[in-house]
Design a protein around this motif. Structure first.
Motif, PDB file in Angstrom:
ATOM      1  N   THR A  28       0.846  -1.194   0.000  1.00 15.13           N
ATOM      2  CA  THR A  28       0.000   0.000   0.000  1.00 15.13           C
ATOM      3  C   THR A  28       0.879   1.241   0.000  1.00 15.13           C
ATOM      4  O   THR A  28       1.807   1.354   0.794  1.00 15.13           O
ATOM      5  N   CYS A  29       0.567   2.163  -0.884  1.00 11.31           N
ATOM      6  CA  CYS A  29       1.289   3.432  -0.961  1.00 11.31           C
ATOM      7  C   CYS A  29       0.917   4.308   0.238  1.00 11.31           C
ATOM      8  O   CYS A  29      -0.135   4.124   0.845  1.00 11.31           O
ATOM      9  N   PRO A  30       1.765   5.275   0.551  1.00  9.27           N
ATOM     10  CA  PRO A  30       1.421   6.215   1.626  1.00  9.27           C
ATOM     11  C   PRO A  30       0.098   6.918   1.316  1.00  9.27           C
ATOM     12  O   PRO A  30      -0.271   7.100   0.153  1.00  9.27           O
ATOM     13  N   VAL A  31      -0.616   7.339   2.355  1.00  9.61           N
ATOM     14  CA  VAL A  31      -1.904   8.014   2.198  1.00  9.61           C
ATOM     15  C   VAL A  31      -1.730   9.223   1.280  1.00  9.61           C
ATOM     16  O   VAL A  31      -0.781   9.985   1.400  1.00  9.61           O
ATOM     17  N   GLY A  32      -2.631   9.342   0.317  1.00  9.67           N
ATOM     18  CA  GLY A  32      -2.601  10.442  -0.636  1.00  9.67           C
ATOM     19  C   GLY A  32      -1.885  10.104  -1.929  1.00  9.67           C
ATOM     20  O   GLY A  32      -1.889  10.905  -2.860  1.00  9.67           O
ATOM     21  N   GLU A  33      -1.254   8.923  -2.002  1.00 15.01           N
ATOM     22  CA  GLU A  33      -0.545   8.523  -3.209  1.00 15.01           C
ATOM     23  C   GLU A  33      -1.226   7.328  -3.854  1.00 15.01           C
ATOM     24  O   GLU A  33      -2.013   6.628  -3.228  1.00 15.01           O
ATOM     25  N   VAL A  34      -0.918   7.104  -5.135  1.00  9.85           N
ATOM     26  CA  VAL A  34      -1.443   5.960  -5.871  1.00  9.85           C
ATOM     27  C   VAL A  34      -0.282   5.159  -6.453  1.00  9.85           C
ATOM     28  O   VAL A  34       0.827   5.672  -6.615  1.00  9.85           O
ATOM     29  N   VAL A  53       5.862 -22.614 -10.631  1.00 12.18           N
ATOM     30  CA  VAL A  53       5.032 -21.463 -10.266  1.00 12.18           C
ATOM     31  C   VAL A  53       4.831 -20.540 -11.459  1.00 12.18           C
ATOM     32  O   VAL A  53       5.594 -20.593 -12.425  1.00 12.18           O
ATOM     33  N   PHE A  54       3.808 -19.694 -11.396  1.00 16.77           N
ATOM     34  CA  PHE A  54       3.669 -18.613 -12.364  1.00 16.77           C
ATOM     35  C   PHE A  54       2.915 -17.460 -11.713  1.00 16.77           C
ATOM     36  O   PHE A  54       2.112 -17.661 -10.799  1.00 16.77           O
ATOM     37  N   ILE A  55       3.216 -16.251 -12.177  1.00 25.34           N
ATOM     38  CA  ILE A  55       2.504 -15.075 -11.698  1.00 25.34           C
ATOM     39  C   ILE A  55       1.159 -15.042 -12.414  1.00 25.34           C
ATOM     40  O   ILE A  55       1.093 -14.995 -13.640  1.00 25.34           O
ATOM     41  N   GLN A  56       0.104 -15.088 -11.640  1.00 28.42           N
ATOM     42  CA  GLN A  56      -1.249 -15.093 -12.186  1.00 28.42           C
ATOM     43  C   GLN A  56      -1.698 -13.670 -12.519  1.00 28.42           C
ATOM     44  O   GLN A  56      -2.352 -13.446 -13.530  1.00 28.42           O
ATOM     45  N   SER A  57      -1.350 -12.712 -11.647  1.00 27.30           N
ATOM     46  CA  SER A  57      -1.701 -11.319 -11.923  1.00 27.30           C
ATOM     47  C   SER A  57      -0.792 -10.381 -11.147  1.00 27.30           C
ATOM     48  O   SER A  57      -0.229 -10.743 -10.124  1.00 27.30           O
ATOM     49  N   SER A  58      -0.659  -9.183 -11.683  1.00 24.93           N
ATOM     50  CA  SER A  58       0.077  -8.092 -11.052  1.00 24.93           C
ATOM     51  C   SER A  58      -0.687  -6.840 -11.451  1.00 24.93           C
ATOM     52  O   SER A  58      -0.654  -6.438 -12.610  1.00 24.93           O
ATOM     53  N   LYS A  59      -1.413  -6.246 -10.479  1.00 19.30           N
ATOM     54  CA  LYS A  59      -2.365  -5.198 -10.850  1.00 19.30           C
ATOM     55  C   LYS A  59      -2.594  -4.210  -9.713  1.00 19.30           C
ATOM     56  O   LYS A  59      -2.335  -4.524  -8.549  1.00 19.30           O
ATOM     57  N   PRO A  60      -3.124  -3.033 -10.071  1.00 15.47           N
ATOM     58  CA  PRO A  60      -3.466  -2.065  -9.029  1.00 15.47           C
ATOM     59  C   PRO A  60      -4.696  -2.519  -8.256  1.00 15.47           C
ATOM     60  O   PRO A  60      -5.507  -3.304  -8.753  1.00 15.47           O
ATOM     61  N   GLY A  61      -4.810  -2.019  -7.055  1.00 16.48           N
ATOM     62  CA  GLY A  61      -5.963  -2.293  -6.212  1.00 16.48           C
ATOM     63  C   GLY A  61      -6.165  -1.130  -5.264  1.00 16.48           C
ATOM     64  O   GLY A  61      -5.454  -0.129  -5.334  1.00 16.48           O
ATOM     65  N   SER A  62      -7.112  -1.272  -4.371  1.00 19.12           N
ATOM     66  CA  SER A  62      -7.400  -0.225  -3.393  1.00 19.12           C
ATOM     67  C   SER A  62      -7.452  -0.836  -2.003  1.00 19.12           C
ATOM     68  O   SER A  62      -8.092  -1.866  -1.796  1.00 19.12           O
ATOM     69  N   SER A  63      -6.794  -0.180  -1.062  1.00 19.27           N
ATOM     70  CA  SER A  63      -6.701  -0.709   0.298  1.00 19.27           C
ATOM     71  C   SER A  63      -7.961  -0.458   1.115  1.00 19.27           C
ATOM     72  O   SER A  63      -8.253  -1.205   2.042  1.00 19.27           O
ATOM     73  N   GLY A  64      -8.678   0.613   0.809  1.00 18.46           N
ATOM     74  CA  GLY A  64      -9.846   0.954   1.607  1.00 18.46           C
ATOM     75  C   GLY A  64      -9.501   1.661   2.911  1.00 18.46           C
ATOM     76  O   GLY A  64     -10.363   1.897   3.743  1.00 18.46           O
ATOM     77  N   VAL A  65      -8.231   2.005   3.099  1.00 13.04           N
ATOM     78  CA  VAL A  65      -7.804   2.721   4.300  1.00 13.04           C
ATOM     79  C   VAL A  65      -8.449   4.104   4.287  1.00 13.04           C
ATOM     80  O   VAL A  65      -8.434   4.783   3.255  1.00 13.04           O
ATOM     81  N   PRO A  66      -9.041   4.537   5.409  1.00 16.03           N
ATOM     82  CA  PRO A  66      -9.657   5.870   5.435  1.00 16.03           C
ATOM     83  C   PRO A  66      -8.669   6.955   4.999  1.00 16.03           C
ATOM     84  O   PRO A  66      -7.519   6.969   5.434  1.00 16.03           O
ATOM     85  N   SER A  68      -7.413   7.253   2.052  1.00 14.16           N
ATOM     86  CA  SER A  68      -6.579   6.821   0.925  1.00 14.16           C
ATOM     87  C   SER A  68      -7.298   7.075  -0.394  1.00 14.16           C
ATOM     88  O   SER A  68      -8.510   7.260  -0.444  1.00 14.16           O
ATOM     89  N   ARG A  69      -6.531   7.072  -1.465  1.00 17.62           N
ATOM     90  CA  ARG A  69      -7.084   7.270  -2.807  1.00 17.62           C
ATOM     91  C   ARG A  69      -7.325   5.913  -3.467  1.00 17.62           C
ATOM     92  O   ARG A  69      -6.647   4.933  -3.174  1.00 17.62           O
ATOM     93  N   THR A  70      -8.272   5.856  -4.388  1.00 12.71           N
ATOM     94  CA  THR A  70      -8.501   4.643  -5.170  1.00 12.71           C
ATOM     95  C   THR A  70      -7.235   4.331  -5.953  1.00 12.71           C
ATOM     96  O   THR A  70      -6.633   5.229  -6.539  1.00 12.71           O
ATOM     97  N   GLY A  71      -6.819   3.075  -5.959  1.00 12.78           N
ATOM     98  CA  GLY A  71      -5.610   2.667  -6.678  1.00 12.78           C
ATOM     99  C   GLY A  71      -4.343   2.873  -5.877  1.00 12.78           C
ATOM    100  O   GLY A  71      -3.262   2.972  -6.437  1.00 12.78           O
ATOM    101  N   ASP A  72      -4.460   2.885  -4.547  1.00  8.73           N
ATOM    102  CA  ASP A  72      -3.297   3.130  -3.691  1.00  8.73           C
ATOM    103  C   ASP A  72      -2.496   1.862  -3.383  1.00  8.73           C
ATOM    104  O   ASP A  72      -1.572   1.892  -2.590  1.00  8.73           O
ATOM    105  N   GLN A  73      -2.819   0.770  -4.025  1.00 11.22           N
ATOM    106  CA  GLN A  73      -2.198  -0.510  -3.689  1.00 11.22           C
ATOM    107  C   GLN A  73      -1.788  -1.257  -4.955  1.00 11.22           C
ATOM    108  O   GLN A  73      -2.394  -1.091  -6.007  1.00 11.22           O
ATOM    109  N   TRP A  74      -0.740  -2.083  -4.839  1.00 12.16           N
ATOM    110  CA  TRP A  74      -0.372  -2.995  -5.921  1.00 12.16           C
ATOM    111  C   TRP A  74      -0.475  -4.405  -5.375  1.00 12.16           C
ATOM    112  O   TRP A  74       0.039  -4.698  -4.290  1.00 12.16           O
TER     113      TRP A  74
END
Length: 100
Positions: A28-34, A53-66, A68-74
């Motif tokens: 999760t990125c610092p609050v206010g960052e994406v 093994v294989f990487i199934q996905s690598s994508k943006p997400g959202s933490s839902g932390v109060p 925070s901005r949408t897309g603040d997580q990888w």
């Protein structure tokens, strides 16, 4: 910070194995960052298990932390498709390039 942002990585990587399974790690990125982009670091107790093994996905997400901005997580998902040898494990660490 420069215009390129900062690179941050998961502080608690996820481990999986020896049985076939799926593991997920996120950072999760610092609050206010994406997360502008991201990736992963993958390590094994035995490098001979790399082909199980294989990487199934690598994508943006959202933490839902109060506040925070949408897309603040990888988020990265790894599939272990075959039992790893012995008591071996794979460890997955998510990495993100964050910016405001």
């Amino acid at each position: 910070r420069g215009p390129a942002g900062i690179v941050t990585s998961s502080t608690s990587p996820e481990s999986g194995g020896p049985a076939a399974m799926v593991i997920v790690d996120s950072v999760t990125c610092p609050v206010g960052e994406v997360a502008l982009s991201g990736g992963w670091e993958l390590t094994f107790t035995d490098n001979n298990d790399f082909n199980k093994v294989f990487i199934q996905s690598s994508k943006p997400g959202s933490s839902g932390v109060p506040g925070s901005r949408t897309g603040d997580q990888w988020q990265v998902t790894l599939s272990i498709v075959s039992n790893l040898g012995g008591g071996n494990f794979a460890t997955l660490k998510a990495i993100a390039l964050c910016s405001d």
